[in-house]
Design an enzyme around this catalytic site. Structure first.
Site, PDB file in Angstrom:
ATOM      1  N   ASN A  21      21.266  14.073 -10.313  1.00  0.00           N
ATOM      2  CA  ASN A  21      20.942  12.467 -10.166  1.00  0.00           C
ATOM      3  C   ASN A  21      19.545  12.354  -9.725  1.00  0.00           C
ATOM      4  O   ASN A  21      19.242  12.258  -8.473  1.00  0.00           O
ATOM      5  CB  ASN A  21      22.036  12.080  -9.162  1.00  0.00           C
ATOM      6  CG  ASN A  21      21.876  10.479  -9.211  1.00  0.00           C
ATOM      7  OD1 ASN A  21      20.952  10.016  -9.050  1.00  0.00           O
ATOM      8  ND2 ASN A  21      23.107   9.698  -9.043  1.00  0.00           N
ATOM      9  N   ARG A  51      20.279   2.454 -22.407  1.00  0.00           N
ATOM     10  CA  ARG A  51      19.707   3.687 -21.547  1.00  0.00           C
ATOM     11  C   ARG A  51      18.168   3.903 -21.859  1.00  0.00           C
ATOM     12  O   ARG A  51      17.352   3.755 -22.484  1.00  0.00           O
ATOM     13  CB  ARG A  51      20.265   4.983 -22.777  1.00  0.00           C
ATOM     14  CG  ARG A  51      21.658   4.719 -23.036  1.00  0.00           C
ATOM     15  CD  ARG A  51      22.671   5.589 -21.879  1.00  0.00           C
ATOM     16  NE  ARG A  51      22.121   6.966 -21.897  1.00  0.00           N
ATOM     17  CZ  ARG A  51      22.730   7.892 -22.821  1.00  0.00           C
ATOM     18  NH1 ARG A  51      23.481   7.586 -23.728  1.00  0.00           N
ATOM     19  NH2 ARG A  51      22.239   9.016 -22.683  1.00  0.00           N
ATOM     20  N   HIS A  72      32.752  23.514 -18.051  1.00  0.00           N
ATOM     21  CA  HIS A  72      32.016  22.855 -18.842  1.00  0.00           C
ATOM     22  C   HIS A  72      30.312  23.565 -19.003  1.00  0.00           C
ATOM     23  O   HIS A  72      30.041  24.196 -17.854  1.00  0.00           O
ATOM     24  CB  HIS A  72      31.802  21.331 -18.607  1.00  0.00           C
ATOM     25  CG  HIS A  72      31.500  21.062 -17.053  1.00  0.00           C
ATOM     26  ND1 HIS A  72      30.292  20.993 -16.522  1.00  0.00           N
ATOM     27  CD2 HIS A  72      32.286  20.789 -16.070  1.00  0.00           C
ATOM     28  CE1 HIS A  72      30.444  20.375 -15.410  1.00  0.00           C
ATOM     29  NE2 HIS A  72      31.556  20.430 -15.130  1.00  0.00           N
ATOM     30  N   ARG A 104      11.867   8.036 -14.901  1.00  0.00           N
ATOM     31  CA  ARG A 104      12.334   9.371 -14.519  1.00  0.00           C
ATOM     32  C   ARG A 104      11.177  10.328 -15.061  1.00  0.00           C
ATOM     33  O   ARG A 104      10.988  10.610 -16.189  1.00  0.00           O
ATOM     34  CB  ARG A 104      13.600   9.805 -14.867  1.00  0.00           C
ATOM     35  CG  ARG A 104      14.282  10.936 -14.644  1.00  0.00           C
ATOM     36  CD  ARG A 104      15.265  11.213 -15.497  1.00  0.00           C
ATOM     37  NE  ARG A 104      15.266  11.588 -17.078  1.00  0.00           N
ATOM     38  CZ  ARG A 104      16.124  11.208 -17.975  1.00  0.00           C
ATOM     39  NH1 ARG A 104      17.288  10.801 -17.610  1.00  0.00           N
ATOM     40  NH2 ARG A 104      15.708  11.566 -19.104  1.00  0.00           N
ATOM     41  N   THR A 106      12.301  12.065 -24.737  1.00  0.00           N
ATOM     42  CA  THR A 106      13.568  12.030 -24.849  1.00  0.00           C
ATOM     43  C   THR A 106      14.207  13.271 -25.596  1.00  0.00           C
ATOM     44  O   THR A 106      13.481  13.757 -26.595  1.00  0.00           O
ATOM     45  CB  THR A 106      14.412  10.921 -25.352  1.00  0.00           C
ATOM     46  OG1 THR A 106      15.843  10.833 -25.142  1.00  0.00           O
ATOM     47  CG2 THR A 106      14.034  10.573 -26.771  1.00  0.00           C
ATOM     48  N   SER A 107      15.434  13.516 -25.317  1.00  0.00           N
ATOM     49  CA  SER A 107      15.842  14.894 -26.099  1.00  0.00           C
ATOM     50  C   SER A 107      15.982  14.813 -27.574  1.00  0.00           C
ATOM     51  O   SER A 107      16.228  13.882 -27.962  1.00  0.00           O
ATOM     52  CB  SER A 107      17.432  15.251 -25.115  1.00  0.00           C
ATOM     53  OG  SER A 107      18.099  14.042 -25.329  1.00  0.00           O
TER      54      SER A 107
END
Lengths: 592, 118
Positions: free
Chosen positions: A309, A456, A13, A505, A536-537
């Protein structure tokens, strides 16, 4: 003549390619960004071409090609698993073998064919050595302890050792099937998310629960005082079957798995996610402590999927004796491409490596924007093609100021600048930005823009010099958003980036690594007094992060984003005409 | 299988072949170029478009049969021989016993093995 080394990772992956010139990274990218298929595992032909084009060379100019694992050793593991479980392993065997015959066994031939290379030597590096090289040789440390943890490589699922100068040695390993990454994936499936894709959702879900299920999880895994572990394999099927866990696993947990894609989340499953996170934290901290005791080093480098993580990374930094921690942005398998290239440069070709002291320093990874970048002419051509209404700003300062003003006005911004990031995190080049002080901003972005689950969390980008005022980072930089720290009690005025447990984060931004993004943050601070924004992405659920200006424009049109800042061009949604030819994101990208 | 409804596939970005000229975009077009309009499709092209998906399905079925035969005829004798060996180390061990193994075979520094995929 400069010496070029091309690293390749693929077929499991997140395939990727990375190119070094005299030991310095020139370009790196994941294949998924070009094919627009999330976690694409195909041979990274597009990513490799992109890397060669950035350097202005052809494959014949490349000195060496590296592949990030040893396929034959992997096949050995696969065959042994099937033999031990014969005939229960039939389904997995029948499914796996065609890919092995077609691509994985004749890997040398596949590489030559896909890249058009005739004579360039190809080197093969163990999976965990690639991980170790990707973090240690990219780190600012002359010597460091190394800890890798992922699903599985050839046989190893966790390795530890020491790096020094241009060499590294992994001295200890935990072997398949005992794997923390696979345990995490088993729970990812149990909680109703997609395995090898939804692991980060489990991490985001954890703070909503209580650690009430730790004892049950510890019936599945035995953790030794030195941080090593063994899974009780009677509860798992992943080494031979088509599923990760079996009925015995569900009995231990006291409840069956959550349906994939079901609405809502019962408290039990939130508690499971939290308990799993506690177990992962415990293993990582114990391993780090044992490694410190064995090596006596001050610095720690981590890699492998588990090193993404960031909650556990934060615990390692706070609770182990290591003083400094380095995790590079593509810590998962995509980083294997960089790792194998660095391994060839340092260990096979034996080039000197100096990153501390007075001697000239060799390359250190201090930024992540190694993907395609587009000039104003290319961007303007795309906007003209779509007949978009835009304003062209004069210079970078104007871009920073205008964007800061839009964010301060409560708008959601698509931010497309410079080179695309390498690795899964958007770090201020392909990002969606918002005001962290706005209470409903998280729900707006989650539900109306990214179409993803409401729980999220979002991450903050903060001016590096202000990070310690806002977050409990204790002076540690977090340039790649791979550390979680608590928001300081007196600064809990940013609800959109403060998770339910008071953590965030964090990405720390410096003027050296990201000048325009830093200038924008400075301008936002000037407007509001708040030195951080939501980052955020730039994508929707199920879509890889945008790569080109066209991807960005389409994503902007498809969603309820208010403003797009692409290069020096600023577009407002209300000025745009309808675009019926751009299909809804949920039709184009299957939900993950 | 060939007639099954397909998920809409996202339009990807095809990167230009390396030209030897350095470009920050790496040959990635900012926009997917418009498709070249197709002229009349020759007979052999239509034939292959019709036949190839069917050939793919046939090959897939052959693969499945071959894989099944390989599995049952090729692997069974070895599996029977190895059945009692716990080569995967699945057996439950005493609680707390270390799971770390010392790596005895540092193949990444063996000049012969780094050239081979084994």
């Amino acid at each position: 003549m400069p010496q070029y080394i091309l690293g390749i990772s693929c077929f499991y992956h997140d395939s990727a390619a990375a190119l070094l010139r005299d030991g310095e990274l020139v370009a790196a990218a994941s294949e998924e960004r070009f094919t627009r298929i999330k976690h694409d595992a195909a041979f990274p032909t597009n990513a490799a071409r992109f890397c060669l084009n950035v350097a202005g060379i052809t494959i014949e100019d490349v000195h060496a090609i590296g592949f990030y694992d040893k396929p034959m050793l992997k096949l050995e593991r696969l065959l042994l698993s099937h033999l031990q479980h014969f005939p229960k392993s039939k389904d997995q065997f029948v499914r796996a073998i065609p890919a092995w015959m077609k691509e994985k066994l004749p890997i040398r031939k596949v590489i030559r064919k896909e890249l058009g290379s005739r004579r360039t030597p190809i080197w093969f590096c163990e999976h965990h050595v690639s991980h170790a090289a990707s973090t240690f040789f990219a780190s600012p440390f002359q010597e460091a302890a190394i800890l890798n943890m992922d699903g599985v490589g050839e046989w190893a699922t966790a390795t530890s050792g020491v790096g020094s100068g241009n060499s590294l040695e992994l001295t200890h390993e935990i072997r398949f099937p005992h794997s923390l990454g696979l345990l995490y994936s088993a729970f990812t499936g149990y909680l109703g998310f997609k395995v090898n894709s939804g692991e980060y959702k489990v991490m985001g879900l954890a703070p909503y629960g209580q650690p009430t299920q730790v004892d049950r999880i510890k019936q599945l895994i035995d953790i030794a005082p030195d941080g090593s572990f063994r899974l009780d394999m009677k509860h798992f099927d992943f080494d031979f079957g088509m599923r990760m866990a079996n009925e015995s696993f569900f009995e231990v947990m006291g409840r069956g798995p959550r349906d994939h894609g079901s609405e809502g989340m019962e408290p039990f499953y939130k508690d499971v996610a939290r308990s799993l996170q506690e177990v992962v934290n415990e293993v990582m901290v114990k391993q780090a402590c044992a490694l410190h005791e064995r090596t006596g080093m001050k610095n720690l480098c981590m890699a492998g999927g588990v090193a993404l993580n960031c909650v556990a990374n934060g615990h390692v930094l706070r609770e182990s004796p290591f003083e400094r921690l380095f995790v590079q942005p593509a810590a998962g398998d995509a980083g294997g491409a960089l790792g194998v290239a660095l391994w060839i440069h340092n260990m096979v070709l034996g080039h000197e490596r100096t990153v501390e002291g007075d001697a000239p320093h060799t390359w250190v990874m201090d930024r992540a924007d190694w993907g395609p970048a587009f000039d104003s002419d290319a961007i303007r051509a795309v906007l003209d093609h779509y007949g978009a209404a835009f304003v062209e700003l004069d210079d970078d300062e104007a871009v920073a100021r205008a964007t800061a003003k839009e964010i301060a006005a409560g708008k959601v911004i698509g931010w497309f600048q410079g080179g695309m990031e390498y690795g899964p995190r958007a770090l201020g080049n392909r990002s969606i930005l918002g005001d962290p002080r706005v209470v409903d901003m998280r729900d707006r972005i989650n539900l109306k823009i990214k179409f993803r689950e409401g729980f999220r969390p979002f991450a903050p980008s903060v001016l590096a010099e202000k990070a310690d005022e806002w977050f409990d980072l204790r002076g540690h930089p977090s340039p790649f958003m791979l550390l979680v720290a608590d928001v300081k009690e007196d600064k809990r005025t940013v609800p959109a980036v403060t998770h339910v447990d008071g953590s965030a984060r964090v990405q720390t931004v410096t003027a050296e690594s990201a000048p325009l993004y830093y200038a924008m943050l400075k301008a936002f601070e000037g407007e509001t007094g708040c030195p951080l924004v939501i980052n955020t992405s730039f994508n929707v659920r199920g879509e890889p992060i945008v790569c080109t200006p066209e991807d960005a424009f389409q994503c902007f049109i498809r969603t309820h984003m208010d403003t797009l800042v692409v290069g020096r061009f600023l577009l407002r949604k209300e000025d745009q005409r309808p675009y019926p030819e751009i299909r809804d994101a949920r039709e184009v990208f299957p939900l993950d | 299988m060939a007639d099954a409804p397909q998920e809409p596939r996202p339009q990807g970005v095809e990167v230009a072949a390396p030209t030897g000229v350095a470009q920050p975009s790496g040959g990635v077009p900012a926009r997917v170029p418009d498709p070249v309009p197709e002229g009349p499709v020759p007979f052999y092209t239509r034939f292959w478009r019709w036949w190839l998906p069917k050939a793919g399905v046939i090959a897939g079925k052959q693969n499945a049969v071959l894989a099944w035969l390989t599995y049952h005829l090729g692997l069974r004798p070895v599996a029977v021989f190895m059945r009692r060996q716990d080569r995967l180390d699945r057996v439950t061990k005493p609680v707390g016993e270390t799971g770390w193994h010392e790596r005895e075979d540092p193949i990444h520094v063996d000049p012969d093995r780094i050239r081979r995929p084994v």
